[in-house]
Motif scaffolding. Structure first.
Motif, PDB file in Angstrom:
ATOM      1  N   MET A  19     -85.784 -23.947  28.606  1.00  0.00           N
ATOM      2  CA  MET A  19     -84.459 -24.543  28.860  1.00  0.00           C
ATOM      3  C   MET A  19     -83.417 -23.850  27.964  1.00  0.00           C
ATOM      4  N   THR A  20     -82.340 -23.390  28.575  1.00  0.00           N
ATOM      5  CA  THR A  20     -81.224 -22.898  27.761  1.00  0.00           C
ATOM      6  C   THR A  20     -79.974 -23.632  28.202  1.00  0.00           C
ATOM      7  N   ARG A  21     -79.334 -24.291  27.266  1.00  0.00           N
ATOM      8  CA  ARG A  21     -78.139 -25.068  27.620  1.00  0.00           C
ATOM      9  C   ARG A  21     -76.889 -24.366  27.095  1.00  0.00           C
ATOM     10  N   LYS A  22     -75.767 -24.601  27.753  1.00  0.00           N
ATOM     11  CA  LYS A  22     -74.501 -24.066  27.250  1.00  0.00           C
ATOM     12  C   LYS A  22     -74.076 -24.869  26.024  1.00  0.00           C
ATOM     13  N   VAL A  23     -73.419 -24.170  25.111  1.00  0.00           N
ATOM     14  CA  VAL A  23     -73.039 -24.773  23.823  1.00  0.00           C
ATOM     15  C   VAL A  23     -71.553 -24.510  23.575  1.00  0.00           C
ATOM     16  N   ALA A  24     -70.865 -25.511  23.043  1.00  0.00           N
ATOM     17  CA  ALA A  24     -69.416 -25.351  22.803  1.00  0.00           C
ATOM     18  C   ALA A  24     -69.019 -25.880  21.436  1.00  0.00           C
ATOM     19  N   LEU A  25     -67.950 -25.294  20.903  1.00  0.00           N
ATOM     20  CA  LEU A  25     -67.302 -25.853  19.716  1.00  0.00           C
ATOM     21  C   LEU A  25     -66.455 -27.029  20.175  1.00  0.00           C
ATOM     22  N   VAL A  26     -66.525 -28.142  19.442  1.00  0.00           N
ATOM     23  CA  VAL A  26     -65.732 -29.313  19.821  1.00  0.00           C
ATOM     24  C   VAL A  26     -64.855 -29.815  18.666  1.00  0.00           C
ATOM     25  N   ALA A  53     -71.607 -28.719  20.305  1.00  0.00           N
ATOM     26  CA  ALA A  53     -72.229 -29.725  21.167  1.00  0.00           C
ATOM     27  C   ALA A  53     -72.794 -29.078  22.417  1.00  0.00           C
ATOM     28  N   ALA A  54     -73.805 -29.734  22.980  1.00  0.00           N
ATOM     29  CA  ALA A  54     -74.323 -29.322  24.287  1.00  0.00           C
ATOM     30  C   ALA A  54     -73.247 -29.607  25.341  1.00  0.00           C
ATOM     31  N   GLU A  55     -73.243 -28.821  26.419  1.00  0.00           N
ATOM     32  CA  GLU A  55     -72.132 -28.810  27.371  1.00  0.00           C
ATOM     33  C   GLU A  55     -71.695 -30.199  27.846  1.00  0.00           C
ATOM     34  N   GLU A  56     -72.642 -30.996  28.314  1.00  0.00           N
ATOM     35  CA  GLU A  56     -72.258 -32.299  28.887  1.00  0.00           C
ATOM     36  C   GLU A  56     -71.583 -33.181  27.845  1.00  0.00           C
ATOM     37  N   LEU A  57     -72.166 -33.208  26.642  1.00  0.00           N
ATOM     38  CA  LEU A  57     -71.586 -34.005  25.563  1.00  0.00           C
ATOM     39  C   LEU A  57     -70.231 -33.428  25.150  1.00  0.00           C
ATOM     40  N   ALA A  58     -70.143 -32.093  25.126  1.00  0.00           N
ATOM     41  CA  ALA A  58     -68.892 -31.434  24.739  1.00  0.00           C
ATOM     42  C   ALA A  58     -67.742 -31.896  25.639  1.00  0.00           C
ATOM     43  N   THR A  72     -77.569 -20.474  14.247  1.00  0.00           N
ATOM     44  CA  THR A  72     -78.702 -21.393  14.071  1.00  0.00           C
ATOM     45  C   THR A  72     -78.451 -22.689  14.851  1.00  0.00           C
ATOM     46  N   ALA A  73     -77.231 -23.216  14.729  1.00  0.00           N
ATOM     47  CA  ALA A  73     -76.887 -24.443  15.468  1.00  0.00           C
ATOM     48  C   ALA A  73     -76.931 -24.178  16.973  1.00  0.00           C
ATOM     49  N   TYR A  74     -76.413 -23.020  17.374  1.00  0.00           N
ATOM     50  CA  TYR A  74     -76.425 -22.644  18.803  1.00  0.00           C
ATOM     51  C   TYR A  74     -77.862 -22.649  19.333  1.00  0.00           C
ATOM     52  N   THR A  75     -78.763 -22.042  18.574  1.00  0.00           N
ATOM     53  CA  THR A  75     -80.162 -21.954  18.995  1.00  0.00           C
ATOM     54  C   THR A  75     -80.766 -23.351  19.143  1.00  0.00           C
ATOM     55  N   VAL A 116     -64.675 -25.086  23.529  1.00  0.00           N
ATOM     56  CA  VAL A 116     -64.634 -23.612  23.426  1.00  0.00           C
ATOM     57  C   VAL A 116     -66.088 -23.133  23.442  1.00  0.00           C
ATOM     58  N   TYR A 117     -66.466 -22.460  24.526  1.00  0.00           N
ATOM     59  CA  TYR A 117     -67.875 -22.159  24.770  1.00  0.00           C
ATOM     60  C   TYR A 117     -68.333 -20.878  24.087  1.00  0.00           C
ATOM     61  N   ILE A 118     -69.571 -20.878  23.645  1.00  0.00           N
ATOM     62  CA  ILE A 118     -70.206 -19.637  23.186  1.00  0.00           C
ATOM     63  C   ILE A 118     -70.688 -18.904  24.437  1.00  0.00           C
ATOM     64  N   LEU A 119     -70.178 -17.688  24.625  1.00  0.00           N
ATOM     65  CA  LEU A 119     -70.524 -16.912  25.823  1.00  0.00           C
ATOM     66  C   LEU A 119     -71.631 -15.900  25.534  1.00  0.00           C
ATOM     67  N   GLY A 120     -71.662 -15.387  24.314  1.00  0.00           N
ATOM     68  CA  GLY A 120     -72.651 -14.360  23.981  1.00  0.00           C
ATOM     69  C   GLY A 120     -72.751 -14.208  22.480  1.00  0.00           C
TER      70      GLY A 120
END
Ligand SMILES: CC(C)(COP(=O)(O)OP(=O)(O)OC[C@H]1O[C@@H](n2cnc3c(N)ncnc32)[C@H](O)[C@@H]1OP(=O)(O)O)[C@@H](O)C(=O)NCCC(=O)NCCS
Length: 392
Positions: A1-8, A224-229, A97-100, A237-241
């Motif tokens: 599972m890989t989820r999208k991650v964002a700064l909130v 945060a994970a995308e849905e929660l974000a 690390t948090a992203y992972t 603001v999403y981490i793209l790469g």
């Protein structure tokens, strides 16, 4: 599972430089600034806490720092907590690390907090602390500190590509001017090329205005994970790469030509590919200008211009407002200061603000894609690419 991650959320301590308090106070202030930036987030929701700091054992006589710092920040992590120490790149490594953790499903909401107290009463002790970050036996013992290492890179770049001291100085004038628009910067006074050239020589060709300084400061972000974000903010603001790469540690063992940082280019290309963008798509970049020469080589290695053209890139205004990509709008390490473990986190705070159109007089028009580059030593690179909600 890989989820999208964002700064909130994101915030910094209010004034970098000599901090009139302890490391504990820096941590508490940075955490408060971060929570204040997003009142929808409550401290008891935080599941993870990553503490980024280089030498709390030496500057604050404190080890066992992750749970200690979590308590200072007012959070009780129940999924992941650890300390990250990767010298000057600690903050960005903490964010990775948090992203992972979030992408893998280990946690949904993680705070990354960077804090450093570099000023200690004895100036010789400050230098001894800095010497712990280079190879102790082969470099530290002979005084081969960061200013010397980067001066050698500058000499190589000047020899190979004809880069001039004036071009180095232009990085410093741009970043000092940007720092004058940043309320928390350590050196908010603008300067001219003549001021830089006349400033105190440190190690040829670098003068004191070409160098980042000794700084106390802190910064924190929440990921945060995308849905929660999406629940926690209207503007994630999403981490793209992202990518990290190292080509060596001891200066003598680095295979790259000191003037060309090919290992950064490899890391950047991997991050661009993951993000599905090209260097020309980056609107705003926070890069590691620990010394003016670093920013020039980074323009090239990040693909903003060709090898050898970094000096002309800054001289023609390509890295300034109105240019190809605005580099270091908060003033960079030279103008804003460089509290080691906090720097990468503060770079992310700036990109967070820029991509949400919240950077005030520093705002880069229509910024949609931002890049952070953090450097540890001279050959370890950490890159994160962010996108506003419009580009996801
Ligand atoms: C460059 C360095 C050796 C200078 O140390 P120093 O000779 O003790 O100099 P000081 O810190 O006392 O600074 C001298 C003056 O220049 C000013 N100054 C220093 N850096 C400055 C900057 N970037 N912009 C503007 N002014 C600056 C100081 O405020 C001070 O002003 P004052 O005399 O009015 O008080 C030290 O700051 C250093 O080691 N920097 C690099 C840190 C480092 O390695 N970080 C990791 C990088 S990867």
């Amino acid at each position: 599972m890989t989820r999208k991650v964002a700064l909130v959320a994101g915030g910094t301590t209010s004034k970098w430089g000599v901090y009139p308090g302890t490391l504990r106070d820096i941590i508490s202030e940075a955490a408060k600034a971060c929570f204040d930036s997003n009142p929808r987030i409550k401290a008891d929701q935080i599941q993870g806490f990553i503490f980024c700091s280089v030498f709390p054992e030496r500057s604050a006589y404190q080890s066992h720092t992750a749970p200690w710092a979590a308590e200072c920040a007012g959070v009780k992590p129940n999924r992941i907590f650890c300390r990250v120490e990767n010298m000057c790149g600690s903050g960005t490594v903490g964010i990775r690390t948090a992203y992972t953790a979030i992408a893998s499903g280990l946690a949904d909401l993680v705070m990354v907090l960077g804090a450093e107290k570099m000023f200690v009463p004895n100036p010789q002790e400050i230098m001894l602390n800095m010497l712990t970050g280079v190879d102790r036996e082969w470099e530290g013992s002979t005084g081969l500190t960061a200013p010397v290492q980067f001066a050698l890179a500058a000499q190589a770049h000047m020899r190979k590509y004809g880069t001039t001291e004036e071009q180095l100085a232009l990085v410093s004038t741009k970043n000092h001017l940007n720092a004058s628009r940043n309320p928390y910067s350590q050196f908010p006074k603008p300067c001219t090329v003549a001021d830089v050239l006349a400033s105190k020589p440190v190690t040829s060709p670098l003068k004191i205005f070409d160098c980042s300084s000794i700084t106390d400061g802190g910064a924190a972000v929440i990921l945060a994970a995308e849905e929660l974000a999406k629940e926690l903010t209207d503007n994630p603001v999403y981490i793209l790469g992202t990518c990290q790469a190292a080509s060596g540690f001891n200066y003598a063992n680095i295979p790259d030509d000191w003037a060309d940082w090919d290992v950064l280019n490899q890391a950047a290309q991997t991050a661009y590919k993951m993000a599905g963008i090209k260097p020309k798509d980056v609107d705003v970049a926070e890069v590691h200008d620990c010394f003016s020469i670093s920013e020039i080589i980074e323009y090239e290695a990040l693909g903003f211009c060709l090898k050898g053209e970094g000096g002309n890139f800054v001289a023609s205004g390509c890295s300034d407002y109105g240019g190809q990509v605005v580099v270091n709008p908060r003033g960079g390490l030279i103008g804003c200061g460089h509290p080691l473990g906090a720097t990468g986190v503060a770079q992310a705070v700036e990109v967070f603000r820029q991509l949400r159109n919240e950077a005030g007089e520093r705002q880069v028009a229509n910024a949609k894609i931002g890049l952070n580059h953090n450097l540890s030593g001279i050959a370890e690179h950490h890159v994160v690419i962010y996108g506003s909600k419009e580009v996801l």
